[in-house]
Write a protein that holds these residues in place. Structure first.
Motif, PDB file in Angstrom:
ATOM      1  N   ARG A  50       0.836  -1.199   0.000  1.00 59.91           N
ATOM      2  CA  ARG A  50       0.000   0.000   0.000  1.00 59.91           C
ATOM      3  C   ARG A  50       0.879   1.261   0.000  1.00 59.91           C
ATOM      4  NH1 ARG A  50      -3.165  -0.250   5.087  1.00 59.91           N
ATOM      5  NH2 ARG A  50      -1.214  -1.130   5.839  1.00 59.91           N
ATOM      6  N   GLU A  51       0.246   2.392  -0.013  1.00 62.66           N
ATOM      7  CA  GLU A  51       0.969   3.663   0.049  1.00 62.66           C
ATOM      8  C   GLU A  51       1.380   3.967   1.493  1.00 62.66           C
ATOM      9  OE1 GLU A  51       1.970   5.584  -2.566  1.00 62.66           O
ATOM     10  OE2 GLU A  51       1.234   3.877  -3.726  1.00 62.66           O
ATOM     11  N   GLN A  52       2.387   4.820   1.653  1.00 63.39           N
ATOM     12  CA  GLN A  52       2.905   5.183   2.974  1.00 63.39           C
ATOM     13  C   GLN A  52       1.795   5.690   3.895  1.00 63.39           C
ATOM     14  OE1 GLN A  52       6.460   5.131   4.076  1.00 63.39           O
ATOM     15  NE2 GLN A  52       5.287   5.164   5.982  1.00 63.39           N
ATOM     16  N   SER A  53       0.912   6.534   3.381  1.00 65.01           N
ATOM     17  CA  SER A  53      -0.155   7.090   4.224  1.00 65.01           C
ATOM     18  C   SER A  53      -1.099   6.009   4.733  1.00 65.01           C
ATOM     19  CB  SER A  53      -0.939   8.158   3.449  1.00 65.01           C
ATOM     20  OG  SER A  53      -1.529   7.596   2.292  1.00 65.01           O
ATOM     21  N   GLU A  54      -1.391   5.002   3.909  1.00 67.53           N
ATOM     22  CA  GLU A  54      -2.245   3.890   4.335  1.00 67.53           C
ATOM     23  C   GLU A  54      -1.537   3.071   5.412  1.00 67.53           C
ATOM     24  OE1 GLU A  54      -4.593   2.060   0.743  1.00 67.53           O
ATOM     25  OE2 GLU A  54      -2.572   2.650   0.080  1.00 67.53           O
ATOM     26  N   TYR A  55      -0.271   2.822   5.172  1.00 64.80           N
ATOM     27  CA  TYR A  55       0.551   2.048   6.110  1.00 64.80           C
ATOM     28  C   TYR A  55       0.634   2.761   7.459  1.00 64.80           C
ATOM     29  CZ  TYR A  55       4.585  -0.766   7.671  1.00 64.80           C
ATOM     30  OH  TYR A  55       5.438  -1.592   8.361  1.00 64.80           O
ATOM     31  N   ASP A  56       0.790   4.089   7.418  1.00 67.34           N
ATOM     32  CA  ASP A  56       0.878   4.866   8.649  1.00 67.34           C
ATOM     33  C   ASP A  56      -0.410   4.775   9.469  1.00 67.34           C
ATOM     34  OD1 ASP A  56       3.441   5.619   7.956  1.00 67.34           O
ATOM     35  OD2 ASP A  56       2.853   7.616   7.240  1.00 67.34           O
ATOM     36  N   GLU A  57      -1.548   4.696   8.797  1.00 67.05           N
ATOM     37  CA  GLU A  57      -2.841   4.605   9.491  1.00 67.05           C
ATOM     38  C   GLU A  57      -3.002   3.263  10.209  1.00 67.05           C
ATOM     39  OE1 GLU A  57      -5.467   6.751  10.000  1.00 67.05           O
ATOM     40  OE2 GLU A  57      -4.110   8.286   9.214  1.00 67.05           O
ATOM     41  N   ILE A  58      -2.672   2.183   9.514  1.00 66.90           N
ATOM     42  CA  ILE A  58      -2.797   0.844  10.084  1.00 66.90           C
ATOM     43  C   ILE A  58      -1.932  -0.124   9.291  1.00 66.90           C
ATOM     44  CG2 ILE A  58      -4.856   0.337   8.703  1.00 66.90           C
ATOM     45  CD1 ILE A  58      -5.825  -1.473  11.018  1.00 66.90           C
ATOM     46  N   HIS A  59      -1.214  -0.979  10.011  1.00 66.95           N
ATOM     47  CA  HIS A  59      -0.421  -2.015   9.352  1.00 66.95           C
ATOM     48  C   HIS A  59      -0.170  -3.166  10.318  1.00 66.95           C
ATOM     49  CE1 HIS A  59       2.720   0.518  11.234  1.00 66.95           C
ATOM     50  NE2 HIS A  59       3.370  -0.630  11.409  1.00 66.95           N
ATOM     51  N   ALA A  60       0.220  -4.279   9.763  1.00 66.23           N
ATOM     52  CA  ALA A  60       0.594  -5.431  10.577  1.00 66.23           C
ATOM     53  C   ALA A  60       2.005  -5.193  11.102  1.00 66.23           C
ATOM     54  CB  ALA A  60       0.535  -6.703   9.750  1.00 66.23           C
ATOM     55  N   PRO A  61       2.276  -5.529  12.358  1.00 62.35           N
ATOM     56  CA  PRO A  61       3.567  -5.200  12.970  1.00 62.35           C
ATOM     57  C   PRO A  61       4.781  -5.834  12.296  1.00 62.35           C
ATOM     58  CG  PRO A  61       2.211  -6.488  14.488  1.00 62.35           C
ATOM     59  CD  PRO A  61       1.366  -6.167  13.306  1.00 62.35           C
ATOM     60  N   ARG A  62       4.650  -6.970  11.679  1.00 57.99           N
ATOM     61  CA  ARG A  62       5.809  -7.633  11.067  1.00 57.99           C
ATOM     62  C   ARG A  62       5.960  -7.312   9.573  1.00 57.99           C
ATOM     63  NH1 ARG A  62       3.386 -11.764  14.314  1.00 57.99           N
ATOM     64  NH2 ARG A  62       4.701 -12.338  16.064  1.00 57.99           N
ATOM     65  N   SER A  63       5.168  -6.387   9.074  1.00 59.11           N
ATOM     66  CA  SER A  63       5.179  -6.118   7.632  1.00 59.11           C
ATOM     67  C   SER A  63       6.280  -5.136   7.231  1.00 59.11           C
ATOM     68  CB  SER A  63       3.825  -5.579   7.177  1.00 59.11           C
ATOM     69  OG  SER A  63       3.522  -4.364   7.833  1.00 59.11           O
ATOM     70  N   THR A  64       6.702  -5.284   5.979  1.00 60.30           N
ATOM     71  CA  THR A  64       7.680  -4.397   5.361  1.00 60.30           C
ATOM     72  C   THR A  64       6.977  -3.641   4.251  1.00 60.30           C
ATOM     73  OG1 THR A  64       9.492  -5.933   5.804  1.00 60.30           O
ATOM     74  CG2 THR A  64       9.833  -4.328   4.038  1.00 60.30           C
ATOM     75  N   LEU A  65       7.064  -2.335   4.267  1.00 60.21           N
ATOM     76  CA  LEU A  65       6.388  -1.521   3.266  1.00 60.21           C
ATOM     77  C   LEU A  65       7.246  -1.315   2.025  1.00 60.21           C
ATOM     78  CD1 LEU A  65       4.003   0.328   2.423  1.00 60.21           C
ATOM     79  CD2 LEU A  65       5.268   2.213   3.494  1.00 60.21           C
ATOM     80  N   ILE A  66       6.713  -1.720   0.887  1.00 58.99           N
ATOM     81  CA  ILE A  66       7.249  -1.349  -0.424  1.00 58.99           C
ATOM     82  C   ILE A  66       6.019  -1.075  -1.288  1.00 58.99           C
ATOM     83  CG2 ILE A  66       8.565  -1.979  -2.475  1.00 58.99           C
ATOM     84  CD1 ILE A  66      10.279  -3.811  -0.804  1.00 58.99           C
ATOM     85  N   PRO A  67       5.648   0.204  -1.467  1.00 60.70           N
ATOM     86  CA  PRO A  67       4.462   0.521  -2.251  1.00 60.70           C
ATOM     87  C   PRO A  67       4.525  -0.094  -3.655  1.00 60.70           C
ATOM     88  CG  PRO A  67       5.207   2.445  -1.069  1.00 60.70           C
ATOM     89  CD  PRO A  67       6.278   1.395  -0.909  1.00 60.70           C
ATOM     90  N   LEU A  68       3.373  -0.500  -4.149  1.00 61.74           N
ATOM     91  CA  LEU A  68       3.284  -1.183  -5.428  1.00 61.74           C
ATOM     92  C   LEU A  68       3.983  -0.412  -6.546  1.00 61.74           C
ATOM     93  CD1 LEU A  68       2.221  -3.512  -7.148  1.00 61.74           C
ATOM     94  CD2 LEU A  68       0.070  -2.257  -7.379  1.00 61.74           C
ATOM     95  N   ASP A  69       3.809   0.903  -6.578  1.00 57.34           N
ATOM     96  CA  ASP A  69       4.418   1.681  -7.666  1.00 57.34           C
ATOM     97  C   ASP A  69       5.943   1.771  -7.565  1.00 57.34           C
ATOM     98  OD1 ASP A  69       4.525   3.446  -5.512  1.00 57.34           O
ATOM     99  OD2 ASP A  69       3.695   5.147  -6.618  1.00 57.34           O
ATOM    100  N   ARG A  70       6.525   1.304  -6.461  1.00 53.92           N
ATOM    101  CA  ARG A  70       7.984   1.305  -6.305  1.00 53.92           C
ATOM    102  C   ARG A  70       8.570  -0.111  -6.265  1.00 53.92           C
ATOM    103  NH1 ARG A  70       6.079   4.801  -2.358  1.00 53.92           N
ATOM    104  NH2 ARG A  70       6.004   6.918  -3.087  1.00 53.92           N
ATOM    105  N   LEU A  71       7.712  -1.115  -6.354  1.00 58.28           N
ATOM    106  CA  LEU A  71       8.150  -2.491  -6.209  1.00 58.28           C
ATOM    107  C   LEU A  71       9.220  -2.874  -7.232  1.00 58.28           C
ATOM    108  CD1 LEU A  71       7.844  -5.191  -4.729  1.00 58.28           C
ATOM    109  CD2 LEU A  71       5.954  -5.731  -6.297  1.00 58.28           C
ATOM    110  N   GLY A  72       9.010  -2.542  -8.489  1.00 60.62           N
ATOM    111  CA  GLY A  72       9.975  -2.887  -9.526  1.00 60.62           C
ATOM    112  C   GLY A  72      11.356  -2.318  -9.261  1.00 60.62           C
TER     113      GLY A  72
END
Length: 131
Positions: A50-72
């Protein structure tokens, strides 16, 4: 009669497209939240696309954020997981399926998408971090 035929043709086209999408991902590319949680607890990479703002609102504690548009552009960060399972999550399960397709094409054959995304994760009562 003509309207009924057109309606049936549209339904067949929609069904065929959805079946093609499922076939492209493969039957093991989508998992339920309970299975995802078991994998994550055992140490499986848990990728949130998800996007950083979505992640900041709620996320799973063990998750690593890499937004879809930056995955490649950031695949090198997860290269060591190419031969390991990867659990991918988003808000509802759509973006994670796109990410899984991209990951599999890039050589991550064990990437899976969480059905229902963070909505299902939270509803199931699994740990979350909220703003």
């Amino acid at each position: 009669m003509k309207i009924k035929f057109v309606f049936i043709a549209i339904l067949v086209a929609i069904f065929s497209a959805s079946m093609l999408n499922a076939a492209e991902l493969g039957s093991t590319a989508v998992i339920e939240v309970a299975q995802a949680n078991k994998m994550v607890v055992k140490g499986t990479l848990f990728l949130d696309v998800r996007e950083q703002s979505e992640y900041d609102e709620i996320h799973a504690p063990r998750s690593t954020l890499i937004p879809l548009d930056r995955l490649g552009a950031r695949m090198n960060e997860i290269a060591k997981f190419k031969d390991q399972p990867i659990v991918v999550i988003c808000h509802s399960g759509k973006r994670s399926q796109v990410a899984v397709k991209a990951l599999r094409e890039a050589g991550f054959p064990q990437a899976t998408s969480v059905t229902g995304g963070m909505v299902a994760w939270e509803k199931a009562g699994f740990d979350v971090v909220k703003k």
